[in-house]
Design a protein around this motif. Sequence first.
Motif, short mmCIF file in Angstrom:
data_model
loop_
_atom_site.label_atom_id
_atom_site.label_comp_id
_atom_site.label_asym_id
_atom_site.label_seq_id
_atom_site.Cartn_x
_atom_site.Cartn_y
_atom_site.Cartn_z
N PHE A 181 34.30 39.42 51.73
CA PHE A 181 35.46 39.13 50.89
C PHE A 181 35.88 37.66 51.01
N ASN A 182 35.79 37.10 52.21
CA ASN A 182 36.37 35.76 52.44
C ASN A 182 35.41 34.60 52.35
N TYR A 183 34.16 34.82 52.75
CA TYR A 183 33.30 33.66 53.02
C TYR A 183 32.00 33.66 52.24
N GLU A 184 31.94 34.38 51.15
CA GLU A 184 30.67 34.38 50.42
C GLU A 184 30.83 33.76 49.03
N GLY A 185 31.74 32.79 48.99
CA GLY A 185 31.86 31.93 47.81
C GLY A 185 32.25 32.66 46.53
N GLY A 186 32.94 33.78 46.67
CA GLY A 186 33.31 34.53 45.46
C GLY A 186 32.12 35.20 44.81
N GLY A 187 31.08 35.45 45.61
CA GLY A 187 29.82 36.00 45.09
C GLY A 187 29.97 37.32 44.35
N GLY A 188 30.84 38.18 44.83
CA GLY A 188 31.00 39.49 44.18
C GLY A 188 31.39 39.33 42.72
N ALA A 189 32.37 38.44 42.47
CA ALA A 189 32.82 38.21 41.09
C ALA A 189 31.78 37.43 40.30
N ALA A 190 31.23 36.39 40.92
CA ALA A 190 30.34 35.50 40.18
C ALA A 190 28.99 36.13 39.88
N LEU A 191 28.43 36.82 40.85
CA LEU A 191 27.05 37.30 40.69
C LEU A 191 26.97 38.73 40.18
N SER A 192 27.96 39.55 40.56
CA SER A 192 27.89 40.96 40.19
C SER A 192 29.00 41.37 39.22
N GLY A 193 29.95 40.48 38.98
CA GLY A 193 31.05 40.81 38.06
C GLY A 193 31.90 41.96 38.55
N VAL A 194 31.96 42.13 39.88
CA VAL A 194 32.78 43.22 40.40
C VAL A 194 34.16 42.71 40.79
N GLN A 195 35.06 43.65 40.88
CA GLN A 195 36.41 43.35 41.33
C GLN A 195 36.52 43.92 42.75
N TYR A 196 36.85 43.04 43.70
CA TYR A 196 37.06 43.55 45.05
C TYR A 196 38.45 44.16 45.14
N HIS A 197 38.53 45.25 45.87
CA HIS A 197 39.83 45.87 46.17
C HIS A 197 40.01 45.74 47.68
N PRO A 198 40.61 44.60 48.11
CA PRO A 198 40.70 44.36 49.56
C PRO A 198 41.81 45.18 50.20
N ILE A 199 41.51 45.76 51.34
CA ILE A 199 42.51 46.53 52.08
C ILE A 199 42.56 46.01 53.50
N LYS A 200 43.78 45.78 54.00
CA LYS A 200 43.94 45.27 55.36
C LYS A 200 43.68 46.40 56.35
N GLY A 201 42.72 46.17 57.24
CA GLY A 201 42.41 47.16 58.25
C GLY A 201 43.17 46.89 59.54
N ASP A 202 42.97 47.76 60.50
CA ASP A 202 43.52 47.53 61.82
C ASP A 202 42.44 46.78 62.60
N ARG A 203 42.62 45.49 62.78
CA ARG A 203 41.58 44.62 63.34
C ARG A 203 40.22 44.93 62.73
N GLY A 204 40.17 44.86 61.42
CA GLY A 204 38.89 44.97 60.71
C GLY A 204 38.45 46.38 60.39
N VAL A 205 39.17 47.36 60.92
CA VAL A 205 38.71 48.75 60.76
C VAL A 205 39.63 49.49 59.79
N LEU A 206 39.03 50.08 58.77
CA LEU A 206 39.80 50.86 57.79
C LEU A 206 39.86 52.31 58.23
N ASP A 207 41.03 52.88 58.10
CA ASP A 207 41.12 54.31 58.34
C ASP A 207 40.58 55.02 57.09
N PRO A 208 39.84 56.11 57.27
CA PRO A 208 39.31 56.82 56.09
C PRO A 208 40.39 57.14 55.06
N ALA A 209 41.61 57.44 55.54
CA ALA A 209 42.69 57.78 54.59
C ALA A 209 43.03 56.57 53.70
N GLN A 210 42.94 55.35 54.27
CA GLN A 210 43.21 54.15 53.46
C GLN A 210 42.16 54.02 52.35
#
Length: 360
Positions: free
Chosen positions: A88-117
């Motif tokens: 999400f942070n360090y790949e130069g916006g590659g998701g949008a530029a190369l794949s045309g996707v929209q990222y849905h970023p979610i803040k984890g607990d020190r990087g870890v997402l709870d399945p419910a999130q």
Amino acid sequence: MERIIDLRSDTVTKPTDGMREAMKDAEVGDDVFGEDPTVNALQEKVARLLNKEAAIFVCSGTMANQVAIRAHTQHGDEVIIESESHTFNYEGGGGAALSGVQYHPIKGDRGVLDPAQIEDAIRPHDHHFAPTRLICLENTHNRAGGRIYPIEKIRGAHHIAKRNGLAMHLDGARLLNASTASGIPPDRYARYFDSVSICLSKGLGAPIGSVTAGSREFIDRVHRFRKMFGGGMRQVGIIAAAGIYALDHHADRLGLDHANAKRLAQGLSQIDGVQIDLNIVETNIVVFDVSEMGIDPHHIAESLKERRILMIPFGKALIRAVTHLDVSAEDIERSIEIAADVFSSLKRRPGTNSPSRKMS
Ligand code: TLP
């Protein structure tokens, strides 16, 4: 003059003599035609390691993630991703530029997402929404200080993905660090993902290269996107040989890097003004907080550099140090000593704040 101790990243390792020998002797062919025997051997080796049908050699961790995203999605799809992740942070916006996707970023607990999130973030079937298609996780988690992604959280995410017809991709740039520290083999992590990328040029010490693994059909699709992104390489067995050598000779020593990271964290924690929770140093990355000192981390990093110790400022409060193949236990002792010295002299003579946007 004292040698520079480079703790900025595990990407800075230089090929060892044994690795250079292996590169020199590598059999090569044209890999765009699938005819490089050394590349083929590396791909098979990684596919076996991760218990996947096939794998593909690419030039970087970024490419390994981006070709996977491209092959999993269509333009306009949504990708659930942890908000501190590398992709999400360090790949130069590659998701949008190369794949045309929209990222849905979610803040984890020190990087870890709870399945419910993750479940909450899945879009309902409704033409107002971008359809959720893919979940991206990172193990170990770089910005969370090399945190190992708990396997039960991965399993939980996997169940949700299956129930909702979503694909899962793992940025396993440092998956072998996670496996070494947790004792959970790489294929046990990999079984919950449709695709997994690992990096050969981080703790494993190869100069270049990453591999993405998945089903044969998925990897066939990735082949097209690797070519499209300009990543088709020719007699690249010369580099793949370094990757094979790294897996054969350097995977077993990652525990040393972890022990060095723990010792570094422990030494730094004794320094006035440094805050670090020793329990969260699980692998080869040490992220520590210097905000109490009231001095910009970039300025601290500059002062350390003057004493030939290199670390990376991580935003406005944190500094990162990474242990690796080219850092010995003695280097760690020297780094702690010098850091203590530098920190105490900075505290006596606070420097100017010199904000920089690098890596923040
Ligand atoms: N990380 C680098 C920097 O880009 C931050 C580092 O020094 O740690 N996934 C993860 C988890 C990574 O940490 C990195 C590199 C990548 C992917 C990308 O790998 P490369 O640099 O080979 O494109």
